[in-house]
Scaffold this motif. Sequence first.
Motif, mmCIF file in Angstrom:
data_model
loop_
_atom_site.group_PDB
_atom_site.id
_atom_site.type_symbol
_atom_site.label_atom_id
_atom_site.label_comp_id
_atom_site.label_asym_id
_atom_site.label_seq_id
_atom_site.Cartn_x
_atom_site.Cartn_y
_atom_site.Cartn_z
ATOM 1 N N VAL A 119 0.813 -1.222 0.000
ATOM 2 C CA VAL A 119 0.000 0.000 0.000
ATOM 3 C C VAL A 119 0.848 1.274 0.000
ATOM 4 O O VAL A 119 0.339 2.345 -0.299
ATOM 5 C CB VAL A 119 -1.012 0.023 1.173
ATOM 6 N N ILE A 134 0.562 0.036 -9.007
ATOM 7 C CA ILE A 134 -0.145 -0.308 -7.780
ATOM 8 C C ILE A 134 -0.956 0.904 -7.349
ATOM 9 O O ILE A 134 -0.408 2.001 -7.207
ATOM 10 C CB ILE A 134 0.844 -0.713 -6.672
ATOM 11 N N LYS A 135 -2.255 0.686 -7.158
ATOM 12 C CA LYS A 135 -3.137 1.761 -6.685
ATOM 13 C C LYS A 135 -3.913 1.255 -5.477
ATOM 14 O O LYS A 135 -4.385 0.129 -5.457
ATOM 15 C CB LYS A 135 -4.134 2.175 -7.779
ATOM 16 N N THR A 136 -4.048 2.126 -4.502
ATOM 17 C CA THR A 136 -4.835 1.813 -3.313
ATOM 18 C C THR A 136 -5.921 2.865 -3.179
ATOM 19 O O THR A 136 -5.652 4.060 -3.241
ATOM 20 C CB THR A 136 -3.949 1.833 -2.058
ATOM 21 N N VAL A 141 -6.857 -2.708 -3.203
ATOM 22 C CA VAL A 141 -5.553 -2.590 -3.849
ATOM 23 C C VAL A 141 -5.668 -3.166 -5.247
ATOM 24 O O VAL A 141 -6.182 -4.269 -5.442
ATOM 25 C CB VAL A 141 -4.451 -3.330 -3.057
ATOM 26 N N THR A 147 -7.701 -6.710 -9.154
ATOM 27 C CA THR A 147 -7.983 -6.417 -7.751
ATOM 28 C C THR A 147 -7.364 -7.495 -6.885
ATOM 29 O O THR A 147 -7.510 -8.695 -7.163
ATOM 30 C CB THR A 147 -9.507 -6.370 -7.506
ATOM 31 N N THR A 151 -4.552 -11.335 0.800
ATOM 32 C CA THR A 151 -3.151 -10.931 0.945
ATOM 33 C C THR A 151 -2.401 -11.788 1.952
ATOM 34 O O THR A 151 -2.990 -12.510 2.754
ATOM 35 C CB THR A 151 -3.060 -9.466 1.420
#
Length: 170
Positions: A119, A134-136, A141, A147, A151
Amino acid sequence: MIIDTLKKNIRLQFLGLLSLAIFSFSANAGHHGMKKDIVDIAAGNPDFSTLVTAIKAAGLVDTLKSDGPFTVFAPTNEAFAKLPKGTLDKLLMPKNKDKLVAVLTHHVVASKVMAKDVVKLDSAKTVHGDMVMIKTSGGTVMIDNATVTSTDIKASNGVIHVIDTVLIPK
């Protein structure tokens, strides 16, 4: 009497050494061999059967069983099913092994990146050599267009994060 005492002491010392050896072995086994590697974890989960088939077809089993550490963004069977019709079958053909290796290594980062670290990133370099974005947002995430659905599945040689879409290198 002295001989009996000596025998008793020798037996106690032997039992003490034997107990120590057994304890050391079990502690060592628990530390080094009992945790499964990335391939073993994937092979033990029916949701990753397509991924395991692809890893075998690409000849990447030994690589992903090595020391690592690796972070694998692992697509589920449902993720593979989203690919355009015939894509997976073509990738699994021996003549397309290089393409399959490219796709699979695009899902692997050559370090252990836990969710708390992911993140903080906006990209990561894959083993294939490309970058994944990578986008949060709001607790979700995204790795490129996939998606992350689960994790921090810890393995002896890294970590697995489950994704819902197969990542295709550019």
